[in-house]
Design a protein around this motif. Structure first.
Motif, short mmCIF file in Angstrom:
data_model
loop_
_atom_site.label_atom_id
_atom_site.label_comp_id
_atom_site.label_asym_id
_atom_site.label_seq_id
_atom_site.Cartn_x
_atom_site.Cartn_y
_atom_site.Cartn_z
N UNK A 25 0.82 -1.22 0.00
CA UNK A 25 0.00 0.00 0.00
C UNK A 25 0.86 1.27 0.00
N UNK A 26 0.30 2.31 -0.56
CA UNK A 26 0.99 3.60 -0.59
C UNK A 26 1.07 4.19 0.81
N UNK A 27 2.06 5.05 0.99
CA UNK A 27 2.24 5.77 2.25
C UNK A 27 2.01 7.24 1.96
N UNK A 28 1.21 7.91 2.78
CA UNK A 28 0.88 9.31 2.56
C UNK A 28 1.61 10.20 3.57
N UNK A 29 1.92 11.41 3.13
CA UNK A 29 2.51 12.40 4.02
C UNK A 29 1.52 12.65 5.15
N UNK A 30 2.05 12.73 6.37
CA UNK A 30 1.21 12.96 7.53
C UNK A 30 0.85 11.71 8.31
N UNK A 31 1.05 10.54 7.70
CA UNK A 31 0.78 9.29 8.42
C UNK A 31 1.80 9.12 9.53
N UNK A 32 1.48 8.29 10.50
CA UNK A 32 2.40 8.02 11.61
C UNK A 32 3.44 6.98 11.19
N UNK A 33 4.55 6.98 11.90
CA UNK A 33 5.60 6.00 11.67
C UNK A 33 5.06 4.58 11.86
N UNK A 34 4.23 4.39 12.88
CA UNK A 34 3.67 3.06 13.13
C UNK A 34 2.76 2.62 11.98
N UNK A 35 2.09 3.56 11.34
CA UNK A 35 1.26 3.24 10.17
C UNK A 35 2.12 2.78 9.00
N UNK A 36 3.26 3.43 8.80
CA UNK A 36 4.18 3.04 7.73
C UNK A 36 4.65 1.61 7.97
N UNK A 37 5.03 1.30 9.19
CA UNK A 37 5.53 -0.03 9.52
C UNK A 37 4.42 -1.06 9.40
N UNK A 38 3.19 -0.68 9.77
CA UNK A 38 2.06 -1.61 9.62
C UNK A 38 1.80 -1.92 8.15
N UNK A 39 1.98 -0.94 7.28
CA UNK A 39 1.73 -1.13 5.85
C UNK A 39 2.89 -1.83 5.14
N UNK A 40 4.11 -1.41 5.47
CA UNK A 40 5.28 -1.86 4.72
C UNK A 40 6.13 -2.90 5.44
N UNK A 41 5.89 -3.11 6.73
CA UNK A 41 6.71 -4.03 7.50
C UNK A 41 7.93 -3.32 8.07
N UNK A 42 8.78 -4.09 8.72
CA UNK A 42 10.00 -3.51 9.30
C UNK A 42 10.91 -3.02 8.17
N UNK A 43 11.50 -1.85 8.32
CA UNK A 43 12.40 -1.34 7.28
C UNK A 43 13.67 -2.17 7.18
#
Length: 171
Positions: A25-43
């Motif tokens: 899924x895409x990541x949007x500006x303004x989302x939380x770091x935890x949301x990014x990790x939930x969508x993309x997994x651990x970096x």
């Protein structure tokens, strides 16, 4: 007659899982770091850049894309972009940029090597030059970790004339 139903369901589940992995899924500006990790997994890597953090999502040694999420001090996404581009490589200044600058700009290399004669360490990045050509960018560092040269060229892994079928070189 109903034996094909479990096989069909298993096939559809596998297909959907593959699509989710290939097209996260895409990541949007303004989302939380935890949301990014939930969508993309651990970096694949994390970097500090002043008061901001960077989350790197590399696609592997054969991958030609690395996504970088820049997280502001408030824990929100400031930017999310694919960084393996000619434009990003072009921001690296020969004679000034360091290994840390390179990591914060384009992420970790897919391969490293060393050139004995010139005494330079080389980091290699596969990418799609101009979003068209399968290319490799080689970034050369001196012993103090400063960029001394950037060199790009075609990625031989995608050249049909250089492929070795069944162990026999083409003539």
């Amino acid at each position: 007659m109903k034996r094909w139903i479990p096989a069909t369901i298993a096939f559809l589940c596998a297909t959907l899982t593959a699509c989710a992995t290939m097209f996260p899924p895409d990541v949007a500006v303004g989302e939380s770091e935890s949301s990014v990790i939930a969508k993309r997994g651990e970096p694949t890597h994390r970097y500090q850049d002043g008061n901001q953090r960077l989350l790197e999502y590399a696609t592997g040694p054969w991958g030609q894309k690395t996504w970088m999420a820049r997280i502001g001090p408030d824990g929100k996404v400031v930017s999310f972009e694919q960084v393996l581009t000619s434009q990003k490589f072009g921001t690296l200044q020969v004679g000034t940029a360091t290994k840390d600058d390179v990591l914060r700009t384009v992420g970790a290399p897919s391969e490293t090597s060393y050139l004995n004669l010139s005494d330079l360490e080389v980091w290699t990045y596969p990418y799609k030059e101009s979003n068209v050509w399968n290319s490799l960018m080689h970034i050369h560092f001196d012993k103090s970790g400063v960029v001394r040269k950037l060199m790009n060229g075609p990625d031989p892994r995608f050249d049909p004339d250089l492929r070795v079928p069944m162990g026999m070189p083409r003539r």
